[in-house]
Design a protein around this motif. Structure first.
Motif, PDB file in Angstrom:
ATOM      1  N   THR A   1      48.899  34.661  41.619  1.00 43.76           N
ATOM      2  CA  THR A   1      49.248  34.289  43.067  1.00 43.76           C
ATOM      3  C   THR A   1      48.300  33.801  43.895  1.00 43.76           C
ATOM      4  O   THR A   1      47.174  34.354  43.844  1.00 43.76           O
ATOM      5  N   THR A   2      48.718  32.958  44.790  1.00 45.36           N
ATOM      6  CA  THR A   2      47.627  32.350  45.689  1.00 45.36           C
ATOM      7  C   THR A   2      47.089  33.354  46.654  1.00 45.36           C
ATOM      8  O   THR A   2      46.048  33.507  46.907  1.00 45.36           O
ATOM      9  N   ALA A   3      47.572  34.509  46.947  1.00 42.34           N
ATOM     10  CA  ALA A   3      47.457  35.437  48.017  1.00 42.34           C
ATOM     11  C   ALA A   3      46.302  36.250  47.355  1.00 42.34           C
ATOM     12  O   ALA A   3      45.356  36.668  47.871  1.00 42.34           O
ATOM     13  N   SER A   4      46.586  36.634  45.972  1.00 41.26           N
ATOM     14  CA  SER A   4      45.591  37.416  45.402  1.00 41.26           C
ATOM     15  C   SER A   4      44.106  36.599  44.858  1.00 41.26           C
ATOM     16  O   SER A   4      42.932  37.387  44.927  1.00 41.26           O
ATOM     17  N   LEU A   5      44.400  35.392  44.739  1.00 50.65           N
ATOM     18  CA  LEU A   5      43.426  34.571  44.433  1.00 50.65           C
ATOM     19  C   LEU A   5      42.379  34.529  45.863  1.00 50.65           C
ATOM     20  O   LEU A   5      41.168  34.312  45.814  1.00 50.65           O
ATOM     21  N   ARG A   6      43.146  34.104  47.022  1.00 57.96           N
ATOM     22  CA  ARG A   6      42.347  34.281  48.319  1.00 57.96           C
ATOM     23  C   ARG A   6      41.727  35.517  48.463  1.00 57.96           C
ATOM     24  O   ARG A   6      40.485  35.380  49.047  1.00 57.96           O
ATOM     25  N   GLN A   7      42.261  36.547  48.013  1.00 56.58           N
ATOM     26  CA  GLN A   7      41.654  37.830  48.337  1.00 56.58           C
ATOM     27  C   GLN A   7      40.424  38.162  47.445  1.00 56.58           C
ATOM     28  O   GLN A   7      39.443  38.589  48.213  1.00 56.58           O
ATOM     29  N   MET A   8      40.403  37.567  46.227  1.00 55.08           N
ATOM     30  CA  MET A   8      39.032  37.767  45.468  1.00 55.08           C
ATOM     31  C   MET A   8      38.200  36.466  46.190  1.00 55.08           C
ATOM     32  O   MET A   8      36.931  36.721  46.204  1.00 55.08           O
TER      33      MET A   8
ATOM     34  N   GLY B   1      34.567  33.153  46.005  1.00 53.28           N
ATOM     35  CA  GLY B   1      35.385  31.676  46.236  1.00 53.28           C
ATOM     36  C   GLY B   1      35.796  31.601  44.497  1.00 53.28           C
ATOM     37  O   GLY B   1      35.343  30.808  43.713  1.00 53.28           O
ATOM     38  N   VAL B   2      36.836  32.133  44.278  1.00 55.62           N
ATOM     39  CA  VAL B   2      37.414  32.365  42.703  1.00 55.62           C
ATOM     40  C   VAL B   2      38.374  31.359  42.416  1.00 55.62           C
ATOM     41  O   VAL B   2      39.528  30.846  43.209  1.00 55.62           O
ATOM     42  N   GLU B   3      38.218  30.524  41.646  1.00 58.14           N
ATOM     43  CA  GLU B   3      39.067  29.357  41.138  1.00 58.14           C
ATOM     44  C   GLU B   3      40.290  29.913  40.047  1.00 58.14           C
ATOM     45  O   GLU B   3      39.904  30.790  39.474  1.00 58.14           O
ATOM     46  N   ALA B   4      41.424  29.479  40.490  1.00 61.43           N
ATOM     47  CA  ALA B   4      42.492  29.724  39.653  1.00 61.43           C
ATOM     48  C   ALA B   4      42.242  29.486  38.248  1.00 61.43           C
ATOM     49  O   ALA B   4      42.810  30.287  37.171  1.00 61.43           O
ATOM     50  N   ALA B   5      41.582  28.495  37.892  1.00 55.68           N
ATOM     51  CA  ALA B   5      41.236  28.118  36.495  1.00 55.68           C
ATOM     52  C   ALA B   5      40.563  29.207  35.686  1.00 55.68           C
ATOM     53  O   ALA B   5      40.678  29.164  34.672  1.00 55.68           O
ATOM     54  N   ARG B   6      39.876  30.183  36.358  1.00 60.88           N
ATOM     55  CA  ARG B   6      38.997  31.043  35.493  1.00 60.88           C
ATOM     56  C   ARG B   6      40.086  32.034  34.808  1.00 60.88           C
ATOM     57  O   ARG B   6      39.912  32.624  33.923  1.00 60.88           O
ATOM     58  N   PHE B   7      41.357  32.172  35.524  1.00 61.36           N
ATOM     59  CA  PHE B   7      42.368  33.094  34.754  1.00 61.36           C
ATOM     60  C   PHE B   7      43.378  32.520  33.855  1.00 61.36           C
ATOM     61  O   PHE B   7      44.113  33.195  33.535  1.00 61.36           O
TER      62      PHE B   7
ATOM     63  N   PRO C   1      48.474  39.758  49.001  1.00 63.27           N
ATOM     64  CA  PRO C   1      47.881  40.119  48.069  1.00 63.27           C
ATOM     65  C   PRO C   1      48.364  41.083  47.199  1.00 63.27           C
ATOM     66  O   PRO C   1      48.982  42.309  47.871  1.00 63.27           O
ATOM     67  N   TRP C   2      48.357  40.922  45.814  1.00 64.99           N
ATOM     68  CA  TRP C   2      48.818  41.778  44.804  1.00 64.99           C
ATOM     69  C   TRP C   2      50.344  42.132  44.799  1.00 64.99           C
ATOM     70  O   TRP C   2      50.788  43.071  44.337  1.00 64.99           O
TER      71      TRP C   2
ATOM     72  N   LYS D   1      28.082  31.575  31.753  1.00 67.66           N
ATOM     73  CA  LYS D   1      28.489  32.684  32.662  1.00 67.66           C
ATOM     74  C   LYS D   1      27.568  32.455  33.839  1.00 67.66           C
ATOM     75  O   LYS D   1      26.677  32.395  34.251  1.00 67.66           O
ATOM     76  N   ASP D   2      28.414  32.466  35.010  1.00 64.61           N
ATOM     77  CA  ASP D   2      27.874  32.108  36.413  1.00 64.61           C
ATOM     78  C   ASP D   2      28.564  33.043  37.734  1.00 64.61           C
ATOM     79  O   ASP D   2      28.144  32.759  38.685  1.00 64.61           O
ATOM     80  N   ALA D   3      29.054  34.007  37.167  1.00 65.58           N
ATOM     81  CA  ALA D   3      29.876  35.060  38.201  1.00 65.58           C
ATOM     82  C   ALA D   3      29.976  36.470  37.382  1.00 65.58           C
ATOM     83  O   ALA D   3      29.562  36.603  36.481  1.00 65.58           O
ATOM     84  N   ARG D   4      30.106  37.249  38.560  1.00 63.03           N
ATOM     85  CA  ARG D   4      30.553  38.649  38.054  1.00 63.03           C
ATOM     86  C   ARG D   4      31.643  39.083  38.779  1.00 63.03           C
ATOM     87  O   ARG D   4      31.870  40.172  39.514  1.00 63.03           O
ATOM     88  N   ILE D   5      32.786  38.434  38.421  1.00 59.94           N
ATOM     89  CA  ILE D   5      34.333  38.472  39.059  1.00 59.94           C
ATOM     90  C   ILE D   5      34.859  39.793  38.513  1.00 59.94           C
ATOM     91  O   ILE D   5      35.376  40.520  38.915  1.00 59.94           O
ATOM     92  N   LEU D   6      34.625  40.006  36.932  1.00 56.07           N
ATOM     93  CA  LEU D   6      35.228  41.086  36.594  1.00 56.07           C
ATOM     94  C   LEU D   6      34.617  42.563  37.140  1.00 56.07           C
ATOM     95  O   LEU D   6      35.509  43.258  37.313  1.00 56.07           O
ATOM     96  N   GLN D   7      33.423  42.395  37.400  1.00 61.09           N
ATOM     97  CA  GLN D   7      33.025  43.748  37.874  1.00 61.09           C
ATOM     98  C   GLN D   7      33.356  43.954  39.385  1.00 61.09           C
ATOM     99  O   GLN D   7      33.878  45.164  39.738  1.00 61.09           O
ATOM    100  N   SER D   8      33.729  42.875  40.218  1.00 65.07           N
ATOM    101  CA  SER D   8      34.226  42.772  41.402  1.00 65.07           C
ATOM    102  C   SER D   8      35.750  43.583  41.397  1.00 65.07           C
ATOM    103  O   SER D   8      36.319  44.425  42.335  1.00 65.07           O
ATOM    104  N   LEU D   9      36.692  42.836  40.312  1.00 64.53           N
ATOM    105  CA  LEU D   9      37.837  43.532  40.082  1.00 64.53           C
ATOM    106  C   LEU D   9      37.870  44.899  39.525  1.00 64.53           C
ATOM    107  O   LEU D   9      39.030  45.606  40.206  1.00 64.53           O
TER     108      LEU D   9
END
Length: 246
Positions: free
Chosen positions: A140-147, A152-158, A169-170, A208-216
């Motif tokens: 969802t857009t709200a959850s993407l915005r939260q991250m 700056g998380v792109e939807a394409a990553r998921f 969000p969520w 590999k250019d981010a640490r999104i998993l760690q943030s999640l």
């Protein structure tokens, strides 16, 4: 409930670039054309996984006609041809599950082998055979915005089939069992989607250019394996075409 669709997409070859499309056709088995092909390490009898070969995301695969497949490398080199069944079948391991695949003939395997630096074959996969979990994934857009507020998380990553517009969000965590009317089709929401390190890789280069998993992990519930949840699975209850809402 009704859903407002902001983007749709899939990858015709498992692990390759997630395509941003104008529409998808959904049937009882998911998005038509999604992961219709996969790459096989014939010697080890294994389906190549994106998490182990993220450089696959730098290759763009596009299907046309019945067996037509075009591949474009990061260099711009492009090859088109028929990915026709060779008559050979192989049973491979995919996340501990045995899947029967039809090996193909055509110009694609040689190109991918050169790109990956290892010998692989292109195989046609039965519908949902190389899909982990339910065939549709929703974010969802709200959850993407939260991250995105953090990095700056792109939807394409998921690599989601559907991105739906939401305010909170969520909120998708509360949708279990609900049906969402998408105009041309309807889906029923299932459980949450566990995430792996694929989301830390750039969706167009595979680097590999981010640490999104760690943030999640800090923000979201995790499963027994320590994987954080983001988005939800879904199944199709009313087949049809789903387009992006402009």
């Amino acid at each position: 409930m009704e859903g407002v669709v902001r983007s749709v997409g899939f990858a015709p070859v498992k692990g390759m670039r997630h395509l941003d499309l104008d529409h998808v056709d959904l049937d009882e088995q998911g998005a038509v054309g999604d992961r219709a092909y996969c790459l096989v390490d014939v010697e080890r009898r294994r389906v190549l996984r994106t998490v182990q070969h993220p450089s696959l995301m730098s290759i763009v695969a596009e299907s046309y006609d019945d067996d037509g497949l075009a591949l474009t490398l990061p260099t711009g080199e492009r090859i088109e041809g028929q990915a026709a069944a060779s008559g050979e079948t192989i049973t491979c391991d995919y996340w501990g599950r045995a899947v029967d695949l039809a090996l193909t003939v055509g110009p694609h395997a040689e190109l991918i082998t050169a790109q990956l630096g290892r010998d692989v074959r292109l195989a046609r996969a039965p519908r949902t055979a190389v899909v982990f979990g339910d065939p549709i994934t929703v974010v969802t857009t709200a959850s993407l915005r939260q991250m995105g507020g953090e990095m700056g998380v792109e939807a394409a990553r998921f690599r989601a089939t559907l991105v739906l517009d939401t305010d909170d969000p969520w909120v998708e965590d509360t949708w279990l069992g609900q049906e969402i009317d998408l105009g041309g089709a309807t889906v029923r929401v299932g459980g949450p989607v566990p995430r792996c390190t694929v989301i830390d890789h750039h969706p167009e280069t595979g680097e590999k250019d981010a640490r999104i998993l760690q943030s999640l992990v800090r923000q979201r519930p995790t499963n027994r394996s320590g994987e954080p949840m983001f988005g939800v699975y879904a199944t199709v209850t009313r087949p049809g075409r789903v387009g992006v809402t402009r």
